[in-house]
Design an enzyme around this catalytic site. Sequence first.
Site, mmCIF file in Angstrom:
data_model
loop_
_atom_site.group_PDB
_atom_site.id
_atom_site.type_symbol
_atom_site.label_atom_id
_atom_site.label_comp_id
_atom_site.label_asym_id
_atom_site.label_seq_id
_atom_site.Cartn_x
_atom_site.Cartn_y
_atom_site.Cartn_z
ATOM 1 N N GLN A 146 6.946 19.737 7.053
ATOM 2 C CA GLN A 146 8.209 19.425 6.362
ATOM 3 C C GLN A 146 8.014 19.357 4.845
ATOM 4 O O GLN A 146 8.915 19.695 4.082
ATOM 5 C CB GLN A 146 8.795 18.099 6.863
ATOM 6 N N LYS A 192 0.838 -1.213 0.000
ATOM 7 C CA LYS A 192 0.000 0.000 0.000
ATOM 8 C C LYS A 192 0.870 1.259 0.000
ATOM 9 O O LYS A 192 0.654 2.172 -0.796
ATOM 10 C CB LYS A 192 -0.894 0.020 1.248
ATOM 11 N N ASN A 193 1.858 1.295 0.893
ATOM 12 C CA ASN A 193 2.618 2.535 1.069
ATOM 13 C C ASN A 193 3.666 2.753 -0.024
ATOM 14 O O ASN A 193 4.336 3.785 -0.045
ATOM 15 C CB ASN A 193 3.241 2.590 2.462
ATOM 16 N N CYS A 251 -5.226 13.076 13.171
ATOM 17 C CA CYS A 251 -5.788 11.755 12.892
ATOM 18 C C CYS A 251 -5.676 10.885 14.127
ATOM 19 O O CYS A 251 -5.090 11.299 15.138
ATOM 20 C CB CYS A 251 -5.150 11.110 11.670
ATOM 21 N N ARG A 298 -8.920 -0.394 4.351
ATOM 22 C CA ARG A 298 -8.090 0.647 3.740
ATOM 23 C C ARG A 298 -6.741 0.076 3.299
ATOM 24 O O ARG A 298 -6.168 0.544 2.320
ATOM 25 C CB ARG A 298 -7.838 1.774 4.751
ATOM 26 N N ASP A 328 4.265 0.542 12.068
ATOM 27 C CA ASP A 328 3.090 -0.121 11.476
ATOM 28 C C ASP A 328 2.965 -1.585 11.899
ATOM 29 O O ASP A 328 1.966 -2.235 11.579
ATOM 30 C CB ASP A 328 3.133 -0.026 9.940
ATOM 31 N N ARG A 352 0.285 14.560 13.268
ATOM 32 C CA ARG A 352 0.761 14.347 11.898
ATOM 33 C C ARG A 352 0.735 15.594 11.015
ATOM 34 O O ARG A 352 0.037 15.639 9.986
ATOM 35 C CB ARG A 352 -0.020 13.206 11.239
ATOM 36 N N ARG A 412 -4.816 10.636 4.379
ATOM 37 C CA ARG A 412 -3.780 11.661 4.464
ATOM 38 C C ARG A 412 -2.781 11.584 3.318
ATOM 39 O O ARG A 412 -2.217 12.597 2.910
ATOM 40 C CB ARG A 412 -2.996 11.510 5.770
ATOM 41 N N VAL A 457 2.170 18.436 8.224
ATOM 42 C CA VAL A 457 2.883 18.277 6.942
ATOM 43 C C VAL A 457 3.829 19.461 6.719
ATOM 44 O O VAL A 457 4.136 19.821 5.587
ATOM 45 C CB VAL A 457 1.913 18.107 5.738
HETATM 46 N N1 EPU Z 1 5.975 14.703 10.813
HETATM 47 C C1 EPU Z 1 5.952 16.055 11.083
HETATM 48 N N2 EPU Z 1 5.917 16.932 10.038
HETATM 49 C C2 EPU Z 1 5.894 16.514 8.736
HETATM 50 C C3 EPU Z 1 5.909 15.148 8.471
HETATM 51 C C4 EPU Z 1 5.944 14.261 9.531
HETATM 52 O O1 EPU Z 1 5.974 16.473 12.246
HETATM 53 O O2 EPU Z 1 5.850 17.373 7.849
HETATM 54 C C5 EPU Z 1 6.038 13.741 11.921
HETATM 55 C C6 EPU Z 1 4.772 12.887 12.021
HETATM 56 O O3 EPU Z 1 3.742 13.545 12.742
HETATM 57 C C7 EPU Z 1 5.291 11.639 12.709
HETATM 58 C C8 EPU Z 1 6.704 11.506 12.129
HETATM 59 O O4 EPU Z 1 7.049 12.795 11.643
HETATM 60 O O5 EPU Z 1 5.349 11.832 14.082
HETATM 61 C C9 EPU Z 1 6.853 10.507 10.998
HETATM 62 O O6 EPU Z 1 5.818 10.687 10.061
HETATM 63 P P1 EPU Z 1 5.959 10.349 8.507
HETATM 64 O O7 EPU Z 1 5.832 11.613 7.755
HETATM 65 O O8 EPU Z 1 7.142 9.493 8.266
HETATM 66 O O9 EPU Z 1 4.640 9.491 8.283
HETATM 67 P P2 EPU Z 1 3.795 9.477 6.950
HETATM 68 O O10 EPU Z 1 4.679 9.693 5.801
HETATM 69 O O11 EPU Z 1 2.610 10.375 7.119
HETATM 70 C C10 EPU Z 1 4.051 6.940 6.411
HETATM 71 C C11 EPU Z 1 3.130 5.784 6.212
HETATM 72 C C12 EPU Z 1 2.515 5.401 7.557
HETATM 73 C C13 EPU Z 1 3.653 5.020 8.499
HETATM 74 C C14 EPU Z 1 4.634 6.193 8.628
HETATM 75 C C15 EPU Z 1 5.849 5.864 9.475
HETATM 76 C C16 EPU Z 1 2.372 6.133 3.951
HETATM 77 C C17 EPU Z 1 1.272 6.460 3.011
HETATM 78 N N3 EPU Z 1 2.094 6.172 5.258
HETATM 79 O O12 EPU Z 1 3.252 8.002 6.942
HETATM 80 O O13 EPU Z 1 1.683 4.279 7.333
HETATM 81 O O14 EPU Z 1 3.141 4.706 9.772
HETATM 82 O O15 EPU Z 1 5.105 6.573 7.322
HETATM 83 O O16 EPU Z 1 6.523 4.779 8.966
HETATM 84 O O17 EPU Z 1 3.482 5.809 3.520
HETATM 85 C C18 EPU Z 1 -0.130 2.843 7.712
HETATM 86 O O18 EPU Z 1 0.138 2.292 6.639
HETATM 87 O O19 EPU Z 1 -0.969 2.385 8.530
HETATM 88 C C19 EPU Z 1 0.528 4.096 8.052
HETATM 89 C C20 EPU Z 1 0.069 4.923 8.985
#
Ligand code: EPU
Length: 429
Positions: A125, A22-23, A116, A404, A312, A121, A92, A123
Amino acid sequence: MDKLKIIGQRALHGTVQASGAKNAALPLMAAALLTAEPVLLHNTPQLMDVRTLSKLLRSLGAQVEQQGDALRIDAAAVDHYEASYDLVKTMRASVLVLGPLLARFGQARVSLPGGCAIGARPVDQHIKGLQALGADIVVEHGYIVARVATPSGRLRGAHITTDMVTVTGTENLMMAAALAEGETLIDNAAREPEVVDLACLLRRMGAQIRGEGTSQIRITGVPRLRGATHRIIPDRIEVGTFLCAALATRGDVTVQGADPAHQDALLDKLREAGAQITTGDDWIRLRADALPAGRPRAVSVRTTEYPGFATDMQAQFMAVNCIADGAARITETIFENRFMHVQELVRLGAQIDIDGHTCVVRGVPQLSGANVMATDLRASAGLVVAALAAEGQTLIDRIYHLDRGYDAMEVKLRALGADIERIKTSPGA
Ligand code: EPU
């Protein structure tokens, strides 16, 4: 809202096929926006999240169609640049269209996702990185409104160091930089296999990328990208979920179509718990039918970025610890609120104390079935693993969370001998 009915304590046996990740599928689908030529993605999983992103891509003007196990995306006629709140709030990962839209069309309007179930979470960055690449970004009326402000109309390469490791953040910046002018260096980049898979597709599309899989990714932008055909990597979280289910039920399961190289941290922990693991090029077998104490051993874990133990997999591994011999500490370092499954596991008879970001799980000889509620995708998977091990019947409500991210999970588990059934609830019931 469908429910899952599970009668536990049936040891899982046999072979199961892993689906595509999925990811990986989600960023790869978004990457198709970077070119006017078709992109064909083989091994795309059949999931609600894939359907949601397909809907979003269609709303932008792309054609998305299923061709056998492949998804064909043709973004030649894209003429809308907006991802609405209605779509982003359900998924998201919709924010992944921001980088590609901005890079190819010079504009994008993408809803801010909001909080969420597993944490705030933000964005920030993604936004900060795109600004460094020359985008003008304001947040108004709940939307990220982005435009390319450079004289050439293209983003321009930059050195970006993200404040934390972010998976979709790294992916958004990679896609944007692929069409930027000049060189981009992403420092503190995520090293997840899904990021590497994205680099692989982008390279097939003509992008110049080095360093994926390390924390420094270098991209030299090109003016145009072309169409490509690509096979999505196996879903390491789905694979891991089946392995945890096999261990929790003291079974013997082979997962085919897996990549053992992506599972080192989990396989080490499963071995520590007493499982016998063997692997081949594209399969992993877990045997737990002859555990010395008749139960897995309790094993502590701390979630970290790849190649560490995946957040995960935290809920599913906690479920195994619930019936293990001894006590384990489970520490969550990626998300601030990812213990929503704990109170549901307690309803099944688990003994768990939460202290901030750490749970202490004291294994009990047996869980007992109960009615429980799924709160997010991986929490649901943890409840399924626990229910498969529990004595008697468990009814898991709100399994749309599971749909999902898991492709035909109950069908696959039933084929392994689980007593599991989806109970359809008619709308309004
Ligand atoms: N974060 C920030 N600011 C940002 C981006 C991230 O503060 O701009 C924080 C987040 O709040 C979190 C940490 O950084 O505390 C890491 O978040 P990351 O951005 O790596 O998560 P993501 O990209 O939103 C992906 C996967 C998630 C998985 C995480 C961590 C996808 C579509 N989603 O999320 O998958 O848990 O990386 O490995 O790739 C799932 O599949 O159930 C799922 C939640």
